[in-house]
Design a protein around this motif. Sequence first.
Motif, short mmCIF file in Angstrom:
data_model
loop_
_atom_site.label_atom_id
_atom_site.label_comp_id
_atom_site.label_asym_id
_atom_site.label_seq_id
_atom_site.Cartn_x
_atom_site.Cartn_y
_atom_site.Cartn_z
N HIS A 62 54.46 38.76 43.19
CA HIS A 62 53.87 37.53 43.70
C HIS A 62 53.66 37.57 45.22
O HIS A 62 53.65 36.51 45.86
CB HIS A 62 54.71 36.32 43.30
CG HIS A 62 54.82 36.13 41.83
ND1 HIS A 62 55.74 35.29 41.24
CD2 HIS A 62 54.12 36.69 40.80
CE1 HIS A 62 55.61 35.33 39.92
NE2 HIS A 62 54.63 36.18 39.63
N ASP A 63 53.49 38.75 45.77
CA ASP A 63 53.28 38.92 47.21
C ASP A 63 52.09 39.83 47.45
O ASP A 63 52.21 41.05 47.47
CB ASP A 63 54.54 39.49 47.87
CG ASP A 63 54.41 39.63 49.39
OD1 ASP A 63 53.38 39.20 49.95
OD2 ASP A 63 55.36 40.15 50.01
N TYR A 85 41.24 27.34 36.67
CA TYR A 85 40.67 28.54 37.28
C TYR A 85 40.35 29.53 36.17
O TYR A 85 41.18 30.34 35.76
CB TYR A 85 41.66 29.15 38.29
CG TYR A 85 41.74 28.37 39.58
CD1 TYR A 85 41.14 28.85 40.74
CD2 TYR A 85 42.38 27.14 39.63
CE1 TYR A 85 41.20 28.13 41.93
CE2 TYR A 85 42.43 26.40 40.81
CZ TYR A 85 41.85 26.91 41.95
OH TYR A 85 41.89 26.19 43.13
N THR A 86 39.12 29.45 35.65
CA THR A 86 38.75 30.31 34.53
C THR A 86 38.20 31.66 34.99
O THR A 86 38.29 32.64 34.26
CB THR A 86 37.71 29.62 33.64
OG1 THR A 86 36.62 29.17 34.45
CG2 THR A 86 38.34 28.42 32.94
N THR A 96 29.90 43.44 47.94
CA THR A 96 29.26 42.13 48.09
C THR A 96 29.89 41.09 47.19
O THR A 96 29.86 39.89 47.51
CB THR A 96 27.75 42.22 47.77
OG1 THR A 96 27.58 42.78 46.44
CG2 THR A 96 27.04 43.10 48.78
N SER A 97 30.47 41.50 46.06
CA SER A 97 31.18 40.59 45.16
C SER A 97 32.30 41.36 44.48
O SER A 97 32.13 42.52 44.09
CB SER A 97 30.25 40.01 44.09
OG SER A 97 29.27 39.17 44.64
N THR A 98 33.43 40.70 44.34
CA THR A 98 34.56 41.27 43.60
C THR A 98 35.27 40.12 42.90
O THR A 98 35.12 38.97 43.29
CB THR A 98 35.51 42.04 44.54
OG1 THR A 98 36.59 42.62 43.78
CG2 THR A 98 36.08 41.14 45.62
N ALA A 99 35.99 40.41 41.85
CA ALA A 99 36.60 39.35 41.05
C ALA A 99 38.07 39.66 40.79
O ALA A 99 38.50 40.81 40.87
CB ALA A 99 35.85 39.17 39.74
N ILE A 100 38.81 38.60 40.49
CA ILE A 100 40.21 38.75 40.08
C ILE A 100 40.24 38.76 38.56
O ILE A 100 39.76 37.84 37.91
CB ILE A 100 41.07 37.61 40.63
CG1 ILE A 100 40.93 37.50 42.15
CG2 ILE A 100 42.54 37.84 40.26
CD1 ILE A 100 41.69 36.33 42.75
N ARG A 134 47.38 33.01 43.56
CA ARG A 134 48.36 31.99 43.17
C ARG A 134 47.75 30.97 42.22
O ARG A 134 48.36 30.59 41.22
CB ARG A 134 48.91 31.30 44.43
CG ARG A 134 49.87 32.17 45.24
CD ARG A 134 50.61 31.34 46.27
NE ARG A 134 49.72 30.78 47.28
CZ ARG A 134 49.35 31.40 48.39
NH1 ARG A 134 49.79 32.63 48.63
NH2 ARG A 134 48.56 30.81 49.27
N HIS A 135 46.52 30.54 42.54
CA HIS A 135 45.84 29.60 41.65
C HIS A 135 45.60 30.22 40.28
O HIS A 135 45.80 29.58 39.23
CB HIS A 135 44.51 29.16 42.26
CG HIS A 135 44.64 28.23 43.42
ND1 HIS A 135 45.33 27.05 43.35
CD2 HIS A 135 44.15 28.31 44.69
CE1 HIS A 135 45.27 26.43 44.51
NE2 HIS A 135 44.56 27.17 45.34
#
Length: 406
Positions: free
Chosen positions: A10-11, A382-383, A33-37, A373-374
């Motif tokens: 969590h860090d 947060y979908t 230019t774009s990246t996702a979690i 965190r979200h």
Amino acid sequence: MRALTWHGRHDVRVDTVPDPEIVNPRDAIIKVTSTAICGSDLHLYDAYIPTLRAGDVLGHEFMGEVVEVGAKSTLKKGQRVVVPFTISCGSCFFCEKQQFSACDNSNPAETADMSETLMGHPMGAAFGYAHLTGGYAGGQAEYVRVPYSDVGPLVVPDHLEDDKVLFLSDILPTGWQGAVNADIEEGDTIAVWGCGPVGLFAIQSAFALGAHRVIAIDHYPRRLELAKQMGAEILDYREVNVLEALNELTGGIGPDAVIDCVGMESHGLAIDNIVDTVKAHSFLGTDRPHALRQMIIACRKGGRVSIPGVYGGFVDKFPLGALMEKGLQVKSGQTHMQKWMKPLLKMIEEGKLDTTFFISHRAPLEQASEMYRHWHDEQNDYTKIVLKPDMALPKAEQRQSAAAIA
């Protein structure tokens, strides 16, 4: 450059790290230019995946512009490309069979040896996913070095905005392969556990491949609503007994095929999952496969089990007797990205697949640690989070960020 780095459970932090450089003639450097979690990034965030090291750059869903190429790269500066999360050489035994995620050459020997001890054979390599898969720096960064750039990246047309093609980097092909591995026949009833991004794409893919009915299981209201909007029947496992509900919906037969889009961190208060959780937190176990156990029990006799969900170690209390006695077929594995990316791009261009409906938040890369965190704590709202390295921070946050860097 700026990049999101792992420092422990969590860090995660956005740090300044060295710019990537060409180290092999087949390399390319991509300006992101774009990246996702991704949902599987949470396994890293929760420290479930071993061999992470402090300072490792995370992220395996990304795309961008080619800014530098090695002498043997087939890319050209200025091209827009989506980069697959798996790293594949294109010419080994497995790549020639289009089993690209099992590439034998992309994982360096010193890290391949670790995974061979754990898995029996060396794992293929992937971006931003611990040293078991090569220790490659990931794409939640301003720039990325892409090995084997003559094999992996897919050039995308300029008329398609990033959001429409970004998920070709992982979750769309993963959901598609999950549905393909279910061997769907016209008129089948398919049950999908997990309505996160991969699960939603698996639902969409199952319908595209001819499923008559898709039943989606989850507990987040927003995700279940998204699945319902796609035509799925929904089950909230907090409100119903899933096994009883599936039997009732299928006339006592069970689904023709089941798809595991949950993986190693199942939720729920079932007794087996509680025991798994205790074992994981006391280092007596790794994965929590409650959903997988449930789907094996639920699937009809002679049915199919598809496992795109990520698992990392050994499990117990596994219903092997049910698997064998019911004659179930099982297909699993990381996604063979290069096999699916081009045909799925064509389907996006033809309007046959919707790739943007579940994006809930867009944020600058500098807010990546907050977004993690979200993503971890507020999965109903947060979908899907897309990070934009070039997106400006609000002015107050710019001042705070500048002060932190100084």
